[in-house]
Design a protein around this motif. Structure first.
Motif, PDB file in Angstrom:
ATOM      1  N   ASN A 364       0.888  -1.262  -0.054  1.00 15.29           N
ATOM      2  CA  ASN A 364      -0.025   0.015   0.151  1.00 15.29           C
ATOM      3  C   ASN A 364       0.895   1.152  -0.060  1.00 15.29           C
ATOM      4  OD1 ASN A 364       0.197   0.905   3.017  1.00 15.29           O
ATOM      5  ND2 ASN A 364      -1.665   1.690   2.429  1.00 15.29           N
ATOM      6  N   ARG A 365       0.254   2.473  -0.345  1.00 12.55           N
ATOM      7  CA  ARG A 365       0.833   3.638  -0.573  1.00 12.55           C
ATOM      8  C   ARG A 365       0.717   4.522   0.664  1.00 12.55           C
ATOM      9  NH1 ARG A 365      -0.722   8.751  -4.338  1.00 12.55           N
ATOM     10  NH2 ARG A 365      -2.622   8.512  -3.134  1.00 12.55           N
ATOM     11  N   THR A 366       1.938   5.247   1.065  1.00 10.97           N
ATOM     12  CA  THR A 366       1.443   6.183   2.175  1.00 10.97           C
ATOM     13  C   THR A 366       2.414   7.372   1.957  1.00 10.97           C
ATOM     14  OG1 THR A 366       1.745   6.598   4.710  1.00 10.97           O
ATOM     15  CG2 THR A 366       3.291   5.111   3.769  1.00 10.97           C
ATOM     16  N   ASP A 367       1.924   8.473   2.269  1.00 13.58           N
ATOM     17  CA  ASP A 367       2.893   9.773   2.103  1.00 13.58           C
ATOM     18  C   ASP A 367       3.183   9.917   0.775  1.00 13.58           C
ATOM     19  OD1 ASP A 367       3.928  12.041   2.936  1.00 13.58           O
ATOM     20  OD2 ASP A 367       5.874  11.089   3.231  1.00 13.58           O
ATOM     21  N   GLU A 368       2.157   9.620  -0.038  1.00 16.31           N
ATOM     22  CA  GLU A 368       2.291   9.906  -1.793  1.00 16.31           C
ATOM     23  C   GLU A 368       3.313   8.934  -2.491  1.00 16.31           C
ATOM     24  OE1 GLU A 368       0.157  12.112  -3.263  1.00 16.31           O
ATOM     25  OE2 GLU A 368      -0.759  12.629  -1.662  1.00 16.31           O
ATOM     26  N   LYS A 369       4.519   9.130  -2.011  1.00 16.70           N
ATOM     27  CA  LYS A 369       5.611   8.589  -2.814  1.00 16.70           C
ATOM     28  C   LYS A 369       6.435   7.188  -1.977  1.00 16.70           C
ATOM     29  CE  LYS A 369       6.891  12.848  -5.101  1.00 16.70           C
ATOM     30  NZ  LYS A 369       7.966  13.681  -5.083  1.00 16.70           N
TER      31      LYS A 369
END
Ligand SMILES: Cc1ncc(COP(=O)(O)O)c(C=O)c1O
Length: 404
Positions: A364-369
């Motif tokens: 999963n993605r966190t903090d955009e990048k």
């Protein structure tokens, strides 16, 4: 008749409040580190319900404990005693060194209780103007009003202002900023030992030292938000221990019930002495089902060799991710500990998440990048290899697009 993703989606669009941007998949079954969707397709799960299902899906022992409890007694209320609160609390105390536990149902509630108990501590001391909190830039503590007030992201905060007054955010890269922010009005500093939603960013040793120092000099309490880092995920019972921090309060959630909603606030004896009957409460908090599940998870952690397992597979995971980063320049940093890892990309992480899912890997993605990786604590090296190989393929396919 078999339910389809399209049916589920259509019904949700009509009836479920649209607070989540869901990915186009519906899961119906799980086993260990595997999930199965409505078409029977298999996925390797490196999300674990965002750090919740630490023992994997459908763990036979946890399943049996929950089933037995459901067939025996689910809930009575905090008007009465039952055996499992004390049993779970004793284990949490052994793991953390803090003596007392308050049970609730989620991470945000655990943080709310931390904030209330910390204020109550100073109120009991007669320091009624000590009402303020220091929190960290990039920090996430939950969505209810108190925990949202110590969550940094303006996107989450702005629509719900005004929040709790008297919260100062400091840059975790600046120990001096922390020291300057703590005043005679500060109740507590709240900080995740590794920022989870903020991008898998551990506190630096210098920041941890400044935190210990300022709390020792001023009596300010430290609240360790271990909702994501706690209970073995980092290869330590709690990550404050790895950093040498000395919390007075700890929030715990996510992994505690292995998927059954249960949270906890752990407090030191000096804070416990300031709390009286009636100061806080919860109808469901500490119910038989949740605390029975917690006892099972904690027993696995303490007696099942899980923390040692995380240390070993975590080292393997780190080696494999560092090699991956050397091969793919769009991976600019590998962060984290144990089986809580983040790949910092130079680009939006969402195309990586989508392409990995298409290839049967959930991340999963966190903090955009940042690509966040939270496999179950029980993960085996062969599954880590499979996940990293999938990411290798995905990054190789994405990098040329990025270059144009
Ligand atoms: C560090 C931290 N604190 C608190 C929370 C809130 O937990 P919950 O979503 O169970 O309310 C989270 C959730 O991601 C978290 O990561």
């Amino acid at each position: 008749m078999r339910v389809t993703l399209d049916d589920i989606r259509a019904r949700e669009l009509r009836h479920v409040l649209q607070t989540y941007k869901r990915q186009p998949v519906a899961f119906v079954r799980g086993s260990g580190a595997r999930l199965f969707d409505t078409d029977g397709r298999e996925y390797l799960d490196f999300v674990s319900g965002i750090g919740v299902t630490s023992l994997g899906h459908a763990h036979p022992g946890l399943t049996a404990a929950i089933a037995d409890q459901a067939a025996t007694l689910l809930h009575t209320s905090n008007l009465y005693y039952h055996p499992f609160q004390a049993e779970a609390a004793a284990r949490l105390s052994e793991l953390s060194g803090l003596t007392r536990t308050f049970f609730c149902n989620s991470g945000t509630e655990a943080v709310e209780a931390c904030l209330k108990f910390a204020r109550r501590y100073w109120y009991t001391q007669g320091a009624k103007d000590r009402t303020e909190f220091v929190a960290l830039e990039g920090g996430f503590a939950g969505r209810t009003f108190g925990s949202l007030s110590v969550t940094h992201d303006e996107h989450y905060r702005a629509p719900f202002a005004p929040l709790l007054a008297g919260v100062t955010f400091v840059d975790p890269a600046s120990p001096d900023a922390l020291t300057a922010a703590v005043t005679t009005r500060t109740v507590a500093v709240i900080a995740e030992p590794i920022q989870g939603e903020g991008g898998i960013r551990p506190l630096s040793p210098a920041f941890a030292a400044a935190l210990n120092d300022v709390c020792a000099r001023t009596g300010t309490l430290y609240i360790a938000d271990e909702v994501q880092t706690g209970l073995g995920r980092t290869g330590h019972p709690f990550y404050f221990q790895a950093l040498g921090l000395r919390p007075d309060l700890i929030s715990v959630g996510k992994a505690l019930g292995g998927g059954v909603p249960v949270g906890a606030t752990l407090v030191s004896e000096r804070v416990a002495q300031a709390i009286s009957a009636g100061d806080h409460g919860s109808t469901y908090g500490g119910n038989l089902l949740g605390t029975r599940a917690a006892v099972f998870v904690l027993t696995q952690l303490m007696e099942g060799g899980l923390i040692e397992h995380v240390k070993t597979v975590g080292a393997h995971f780190e080696r494999r991710l560092r090699t991956l980063a050397l091969k793919h320049p769009i991976v600019t940093e590998v962060r984290g500990a144990g089986v809580m890892r983040g790949l910092q990309l130079s680009v939006d992480a969402m195309p990586v998440i989508d392409a990995a899912r298409d290839r049967g890997l959930l991340v999963n993605r966190t903090d955009e990048k940042v690509v966040r990786l939270l496999p179950p604590l029980t993960i085996e090296p062969a599954d880590i290899d499979r996940a990293v190989d999938t990411l290798d393929t995905v990054l190789a396919a994405i990098a040329p697009e990025v270059a144009v």
